[in-house]
Scaffold this active site. Structure first.
Site, PDB file in Angstrom:
ATOM      1  CE  LYS A 108      49.707  38.391  35.383  1.00 39.81           C
ATOM      2  NZ  LYS A 108      50.160  38.224  36.750  1.00 39.81           N
TER       3      LYS A 108
ATOM      4  NE  ARG B 100      45.072  34.696  37.505  1.00 37.73           N
ATOM      5  CZ  ARG B 100      45.000  35.950  37.286  1.00 37.73           C
ATOM      6  NH1 ARG B 100      44.904  36.394  36.224  1.00 37.73           N
ATOM      7  NH2 ARG B 100      45.857  36.670  38.191  1.00 37.73           N
TER       8      ARG B 100
ATOM      9  NE  ARG C 160      48.463  45.558  42.716  1.00 45.69           N
ATOM     10  CZ  ARG C 160      48.164  44.554  41.649  1.00 45.69           C
ATOM     11  NH1 ARG C 160      49.017  44.274  40.530  1.00 45.69           N
ATOM     12  NH2 ARG C 160      47.493  43.505  41.966  1.00 45.69           N
TER      13      ARG C 160
ATOM     14  NE  ARG D 129      43.816  44.098  41.974  1.00 44.03           N
ATOM     15  CZ  ARG D 129      44.427  43.322  41.202  1.00 44.03           C
ATOM     16  NH1 ARG D 129      45.212  43.845  40.245  1.00 44.03           N
ATOM     17  NH2 ARG D 129      44.214  42.042  41.228  1.00 44.03           N
TER      18      ARG D 129
ATOM     19  NE  ARG E  17      45.582  38.396  43.820  1.00 40.16           N
ATOM     20  CZ  ARG E  17      46.031  39.828  43.863  1.00 40.16           C
ATOM     21  NH1 ARG E  17      46.075  40.534  44.944  1.00 40.16           N
ATOM     22  NH2 ARG E  17      46.502  40.303  42.824  1.00 40.16           N
TER      23      ARG E  17
HETATM   24  P1  AMP Z   1      44.401  39.883  38.033  1.00 42.38           P
HETATM   25  O1  AMP Z   1      44.090  41.561  37.897  1.00 42.38           O
HETATM   26  O2  AMP Z   1      44.928  39.286  36.732  1.00 42.38           O
HETATM   27  O3  AMP Z   1      45.442  39.982  38.991  1.00 42.38           O
HETATM   28  O4  AMP Z   1      43.167  39.213  38.527  1.00 42.38           O
HETATM   29  C1  AMP Z   1      42.611  39.273  39.710  1.00 42.38           C
HETATM   30  C2  AMP Z   1      41.663  38.265  39.952  1.00 42.38           C
HETATM   31  O5  AMP Z   1      40.531  38.309  38.858  1.00 42.38           O
HETATM   32  C3  AMP Z   1      42.179  36.928  40.173  1.00 42.38           C
HETATM   33  O6  AMP Z   1      42.640  36.752  41.409  1.00 42.38           O
HETATM   34  C4  AMP Z   1      41.018  36.018  39.736  1.00 42.38           C
HETATM   35  O7  AMP Z   1      40.153  35.918  40.929  1.00 42.38           O
HETATM   36  C5  AMP Z   1      40.519  36.827  38.635  1.00 42.38           C
HETATM   37  N1  AMP Z   1      40.651  36.279  37.578  1.00 42.38           N
HETATM   38  C6  AMP Z   1      41.512  37.041  36.604  1.00 42.38           C
HETATM   39  N2  AMP Z   1      41.947  36.624  35.427  1.00 42.38           N
HETATM   40  C7  AMP Z   1      41.414  35.086  35.477  1.00 42.38           C
HETATM   41  C8  AMP Z   1      41.848  34.012  34.866  1.00 42.38           C
HETATM   42  N3  AMP Z   1      41.973  34.064  33.552  1.00 42.38           N
HETATM   43  N4  AMP Z   1      40.898  32.856  35.212  1.00 42.38           N
HETATM   44  C9  AMP Z   1      40.371  32.820  36.532  1.00 42.38           C
HETATM   45  N5  AMP Z   1      40.318  34.031  37.308  1.00 42.38           N
HETATM   46  C10 AMP Z   1      40.714  35.027  37.025  1.00 42.38           C
END
Ligand code: AMP
Length: 191
Positions: A14, A90, A129, A135, A146
């Site tokens: 993404k 999400r 990654r 991270r 996840r």
């Molecule tokens: P990402 O960078 O998009 O993979 O997001 C990393 C983490 O941030 C996720 O595993 C969630 O814990 C939190 N997170 C990011 N976006 C959302 C969202 N739209 N709703 C809820 N949690 C989020």
């Protein structure tokens, strides 16, 4: 406005595809994950709350996320051509809230790009990654969680956009440029 939801499991590309889209279509971009990580790195109260969920591979509560989107859109330049929503919505609750907020600006989501990548490939990509991303959630145990959260809580969002005729399935395995070409074909049809 051209409003794109870029959707898919963790590790589906993404972020990478968003960077290409931003350049080609001159769009604004919001990644809720990036915003949350910024809150964590600046030690805010919201950051502490987010970290407690992120480190477990769980979702951050809807009201927190929806508040972030609300304030992002509120501050957006009114001449903006459109927005890429990356990592949001999400949950179905978030998808409904996004619709209501965009409708209040007399716009809506134009298309949802669903990047399809098999679980096994996601695991390999995210472990790789993790070696460079720094991270805290790119470790095997949290990655598994996840992916599970994606399958149970996030996947239903697909049906929300399918019902609105906005779902475009994109093969997410292959060369980045080839995937981007497929994405552009889908976007150019609706823009
Ligand atoms: P990402 O960078 O998009 O993979 O997001 C990393 C983490 O941030 C996720 O595993 C969630 O814990 C939190 N997170 C990011 N976006 C959302 C969202 N739209 N709703 C809820 N949690 C989020």
């Amino acid at each position: 406005m051209l409003n794109i939801v870029i959707f898919g499991p963790p590790g589906s590309g993404k972020g990478t595809q968003s960077e290409y889209l931003i350049k080609k279509y001159s769009l604004a971009h919001i990644s809720t994950g990036d915003l949350l990580r910024k809150e964590i790195s600046t030690n805010t109260e919201l950051g502490a709350l987010a970290k407690s969920h992120i480190d477990k591979g769980e979702l951050v509560p809807d009201d927190v996320i929806i508040g972030m989107i609300d304030s992002f859109l509120d501050k957006l330049n009114k001449d903006t051509k459109g927005v890429i929503f990356d990592g949001f919505p999400r949950t179905v609750e978030q998808a409904k809230a996004l619709k209501a907020i965009l409708n209040s600006y007399k716009t809506d989501v134009t298309i949802m790009l669903n990047l399809q990548v098999p679980d096994k490939e996601l695991m390999t990509r995210l472990i790789e990654r993790g070696k460079v991303s720094g991270r805290s959630d790119d470790n095997e145990e949290t990655i598994k969680k996840r992916i599970e959260v994606y399958n149970t809580q996030t996947k239903p969002v697909m049906n929300f956009y399918k019902a609105e005729n906005k779902l475009a399935n994109i093969e997410g395995v292959g060369a980045i440029e080839t995937i981007f070409e497929t994405i552009c074909e889908a976007v150019d049809k609706v823009k």
